[in-house]
Design a protein around this motif. Structure first.
Motif, PDB file in Angstrom:
ATOM      1  N   ARG A  94       3.289   1.447   6.870  1.00 31.54           N
ATOM      2  CA  ARG A  94       2.439   1.206   5.700  1.00 31.54           C
ATOM      3  C   ARG A  94       3.070   1.764   4.428  1.00 31.54           C
ATOM      4  O   ARG A  94       3.267   2.973   4.292  1.00 31.54           O
ATOM      5  CB  ARG A  94       1.080   1.855   5.951  1.00 31.54           C
ATOM      6  N   LEU A  95       3.402   0.890   3.494  1.00 29.21           N
ATOM      7  CA  LEU A  95       3.884   1.297   2.180  1.00 29.21           C
ATOM      8  C   LEU A  95       2.788   1.107   1.139  1.00 29.21           C
ATOM      9  O   LEU A  95       1.833   0.362   1.353  1.00 29.21           O
ATOM     10  CB  LEU A  95       5.124   0.490   1.785  1.00 29.21           C
ATOM     11  N   ILE A  96       2.939   1.773   0.025  1.00 31.12           N
ATOM     12  CA  ILE A  96       1.981   1.641  -1.056  1.00 31.12           C
ATOM     13  C   ILE A  96       2.026   0.222  -1.622  1.00 31.12           C
ATOM     14  O   ILE A  96       3.078  -0.430  -1.625  1.00 31.12           O
ATOM     15  CB  ILE A  96       2.255   2.687  -2.159  1.00 31.12           C
ATOM     16  N   ARG A  97       0.890  -0.265  -2.098  1.00 33.77           N
ATOM     17  CA  ARG A  97       0.798  -1.605  -2.673  1.00 33.77           C
ATOM     18  C   ARG A  97       0.579  -1.502  -4.175  1.00 33.77           C
ATOM     19  O   ARG A  97       0.090  -0.487  -4.685  1.00 33.77           O
ATOM     20  CB  ARG A  97      -0.347  -2.369  -2.009  1.00 33.77           C
ATOM     21  N   MET A  98       0.906  -2.553  -4.868  1.00 29.64           N
ATOM     22  CA  MET A  98       0.832  -2.524  -6.323  1.00 29.64           C
ATOM     23  C   MET A  98      -0.573  -2.166  -6.811  1.00 29.64           C
ATOM     24  O   MET A  98      -0.736  -1.417  -7.782  1.00 29.64           O
ATOM     25  CB  MET A  98       1.276  -3.862  -6.900  1.00 29.64           C
ATOM     26  N   LYS A  99      -1.594  -2.689  -6.144  1.00 30.46           N
ATOM     27  CA  LYS A  99      -2.960  -2.430  -6.582  1.00 30.46           C
ATOM     28  C   LYS A  99      -3.375  -0.981  -6.359  1.00 30.46           C
ATOM     29  O   LYS A  99      -4.423  -0.550  -6.863  1.00 30.46           O
ATOM     30  CB  LYS A  99      -3.927  -3.370  -5.866  1.00 30.46           C
ATOM     31  N   GLU A 100      -2.579  -0.229  -5.614  1.00 32.48           N
ATOM     32  CA  GLU A 100      -2.903   1.163  -5.314  1.00 32.48           C
ATOM     33  C   GLU A 100      -2.220   2.144  -6.264  1.00 32.48           C
ATOM     34  O   GLU A 100      -2.304   3.350  -6.065  1.00 32.48           O
ATOM     35  CB  GLU A 100      -2.520   1.480  -3.866  1.00 32.48           C
TER      36      GLU A 100
END
Length: 720
Positions: free
Chosen positions: A651-657
């Motif tokens: 799990r990597l960070i997403r733009m919306k986060e």
């Protein structure tokens, strides 16, 4: 007042007398005295041009060509290096052309991208290169106009004589300038006179990247080249048997090769290779220890309690301090293995031709790649050419040369040019990871809340020294003990962006908040008190600049309105790494009884900011990287194999986060001190401390989302 730089540090080779009339200055980066000047013919210049990778050249058209020696992996060095040269040269940036230099140990002594050290190492050399060329051009103009050089100024690629109003383009002066002797010393600009440095400049590769031009390792193609993909064994295992019969049936597969405990499928394109590799039937057997995450958990506990530690730093009498303490604060923090996960997976091209080798591809350490190739083939390094491409990320993974050596081995075996490409699954399961580490902290407080003792023990798996024993708060505590224990594992590890400090900073800064709470003090005030003590009465050696660290702390508190809004729960963190200082404040607000991360304020002291555009993105990228890996990312193992093989489970960070990020820099005129890594370490601590302030839950392990303390928290992120 301008600085003067002595000739014994000029490191120049001037190539003069060409029919084209161009001025070529090869500026050496090694700090050694320059060789005698050489005059070369047109033919010699053309034939040897690829060897003069460390030069700037100015053509009669006024175009300026600057070669950038360090590998470019997104840290913007290919843009910022030429900016420094162009600044001292007073070049017209619109006429500057930038090219990637290839490996050349005769010209460079640190052709490496890592440790945030490229700009600090090259700053003075780059300035001297531009200043020397400008001096020669001004001297040529003075002779041409029959005036004293002091009457002339330079601006945007022109020499200007204000009294007569005459302006001479650099291109009209290069022939005469190329015939002049390099001076014993040259003046450098005053920091306040910079016109290019400190201005936002677009990445010089933007157009090529946006239009899909071939500048990355994956773009490399050579006539007669074959492609290869490799099945690597689980960690701690060796091949027992291989059945490749089904793999060979795939169309376009030309060969299957077993070598060095690996099995490679060979063909003309990657899609058939990926299909064929899945059809390989390989049996493995143990080759030493085969470890799983459960083994590591037990190992951490045993070594923390009973392991023999190496003392990294000891000040005062720690046992006495803890024996006399009014209160002792104890906490343990743990981090997992992590994959580097660059956007461009590992790849490299190699062509072994007898005792000569051509290497092309993305590497952070081109000299290491060449040396390991030379050792493998038992040939001189001068028989190996190394062409650098742009890197699609690295974060430390491309400091190793394992993927280069694979291509070399296969090219030798197949007697063909070979490009080895790793899939995303290969990259995650066969990579070299961020080490897993556990820390135990203890602090002793007296009756007034003063920290009189501090202990840290770090236990790491293939981590080497798990501490940074001379970083803050060392030097500010009378009695201090820092220890490290390392466990050797078959699971390969490697430097991961901001090595060790990427997690240690989170653990230290979270623990300091725990201590401040027990001491009844504001977290920022508590840190400033420690720094004041280190400044007034240091304990042992101080290896960080207290004033610079205090500066970012105070500025971050000011910019974030620390403690001034009761509706905003704030977490603080500050860290010194790679010569630079970064303080961060995370803002959380409660909405519908749930915490919402709304903003991170970051203040960075990295000395002079060469390119604000690149610097801003470096800080933002470091924060996003630090936040994402602290909150979401985990790599676990079962019998020597990672359980996470692609982004569906890793799990990597997403733009919306990504929350709002407010970036500030300290303007102090200090020579640049590095920026590729320092913004990452403080992020996890700032967020964790804010979460505690908002929820009362202390997060002592990463990733946060897998901790029981976090199980009923739905942390939201809102961007402004």
């Amino acid at each position: 007042m301008a600085e003067l730089l002595k000739s014994n540090r000029r490191d120049f080779l001037k190539i003069a007398g060409t029919a084209a009339g161009g001025l070529f200055i090869g500026f050496y980066w090694s700090g050694c005295d320059s060789p005698k000047m050489q005059v070369l013919t047109d033919e010699e210049v053309l034939s040897q041009a690829h060897n003069f990778n460390s030069f700037l050249s100015i053509s009669p058209s006024g175009d300026v060509v600057i070669y950038s020696p360090n590998p470019e992996l997104g840290q913007n060095i290919k843009t910022s290096f030429p900016m420094v040269v162009a600044e001292e040269l007073d070049a017209d940036w619109e006429k500057v052309r930038v090219f990637q230099a290839h490996l050349d140990n005769d010209k460079f002594d640190r052709q490496v991208t890592g440790g945030s050290g490229a700009m600090p190492h090259s700053w003075e050399r780059l300035r001297n290169a531009g200043a020397t060329a400008k001096f020669l051009l001004v001297s040529a103009a003075a002779a041409q106009l029959d005036v004293d050089a002091s009457e002339l100024t330079t601006e945007k690629g022109q020499v200007i004589h204000s009294k007569s109003g005459k302006k001479i383009p650099y291109g009209d002066l290069v022939t005469d300038a190329s015939k002049l002797d390099v001076p014993e010393e040259v003046p450098l600009k005053n920091y306040k006179d910079f016109k290019i440095i400190g201005t936002p400049v677009k990445n010089v590769d933007n157009k090529a990247m946006f239009t899909g031009q071939p500048i990355y390792g994956l773009d490399i193609y050579r006539e007669g080249m074959v492609q290869a993909m490799i099945q690597r064994p689980p960690f701690g295992m060796k091949i027992k048997s291989v059945d490749d019969s089904e793999a060979r049936k795939i169309a376009d597969i030309t060969d299957v090769v077993t070598f060095n405990n690996n099995v490679a499928v060979v063909g003309d394109s990657t899609w058939p290779l990926m299909k064929a590799k899945k059809l390989l039937k390989i049996d493995y057997e143990p080759d030493g220890n085969v470890e799983s995450t459960e083994d590591h958990d037990r190992l951490f506990q045993d070594l923390m309690e009973k392991g023999k530690a190496q003392v990294m730093r000891q000040d005062g009498n720690v046992d006495q301090a803890f024996g006399n303490a009014a209160k002792v604060v104890t906490a343990e923090y743990q981090c997992p293995f992590l994959s580097h996960s660059p956007m461009e997976p590992m790849n490299f091209f190699a062509h072994v031709k007898g005792d000569k080798v051509e290497l092309v591809g993305p590497t952070q350490t081109p000299d290491r790649a060449r040396m390991e190739t030379a050792q493998l083939l038992d040939i001189p390094t001068e028989n190996i050419s190394m062409e650098l491409t742009r890197l699609g990320g690295g974060f430390g993974r491309r400091l190793r040369a394992d993927f280069v050596v694979e291509a070399v081995e296969l090219s030798k075996i197949l007697d063909k040019p070979v490009k080895v490409t790793w899939s995303r699954e290969d990259d995650m399961t066969g990579g070299a990871y961020r080490p897993a580490v556990r820390y135990k902290f203890q602090a002793a407080l007296d009756d007034s809340g003063k920290m009189i003792g501090y202990k840290l023990r770090g236990v790491g798996i293939n981590a080497g020294n798990t501490t940074r024993e001379n970083n803050f708060p060392s030097g500010s505590v009378d009695n201090l003990l820092i220890e490290s224990i390392n466990h050797n594992s078959p699971i390969t590890t490697n430097a991961w962006r901001a090595p060790i400090t990427n997690f240690l900073a989170y653990a230290e800064q979270s623990f300091l908040d725990e201590v401040a709470l027990e001491a009844g003090k504001d977290p920022v005030s508590f840190r400033l008190e420690l720094m004041d003590r280190a400044k007034k009465d240091p304990v042992g050696e101080i290896h960080y600049d207290i004033d610079r660290m205090k500066g970012v702390v105070e500025m971050a508190a000011e910019k974030s309105n620390w403690g001034k809004d009761s509706n905003v729960m704030q977490g603080f963190s500050v860290y010194f790494s790679h010569r630079s200082y970064v303080a961060q404040v995370a803002n959380i607000e409660m909405e519908d009884s749930q915490p919402v991360l709304k903003k991170i304020t970051a203040v960075t002291d990295c000395g002079i900011v060469v390119n604000p555009t690149g610097a801003n993105q470096q800080v933002r990228g470091g924060i996003v990287d630090g936040m994402g890996h602290a909150m979401f990312t985990n790599m676990t193992f079962a019998n020597g194999l990672p359980n996470q093989k692609n982004f569906d489970t890793y799990r990597l960070i997403r733009m919306k986060e990504v929350p709002e990020i407010d970036v500030h820099f300290v303007d102090n005129g200090i020579d640049p001190t590095g920026l590729g890594e320092p913004a990452l370490p403080p992020t996890g601590g700032a967020i964790a401390n804010a979460i505690f302030k908002a929820t009362g839950r202390r997060l002592r392990s990463q990733p946060f989302i897998e901790q029981k303390e976090f199980s009923d928290i739905k942390l939201e992120i809102k961007r402004a």
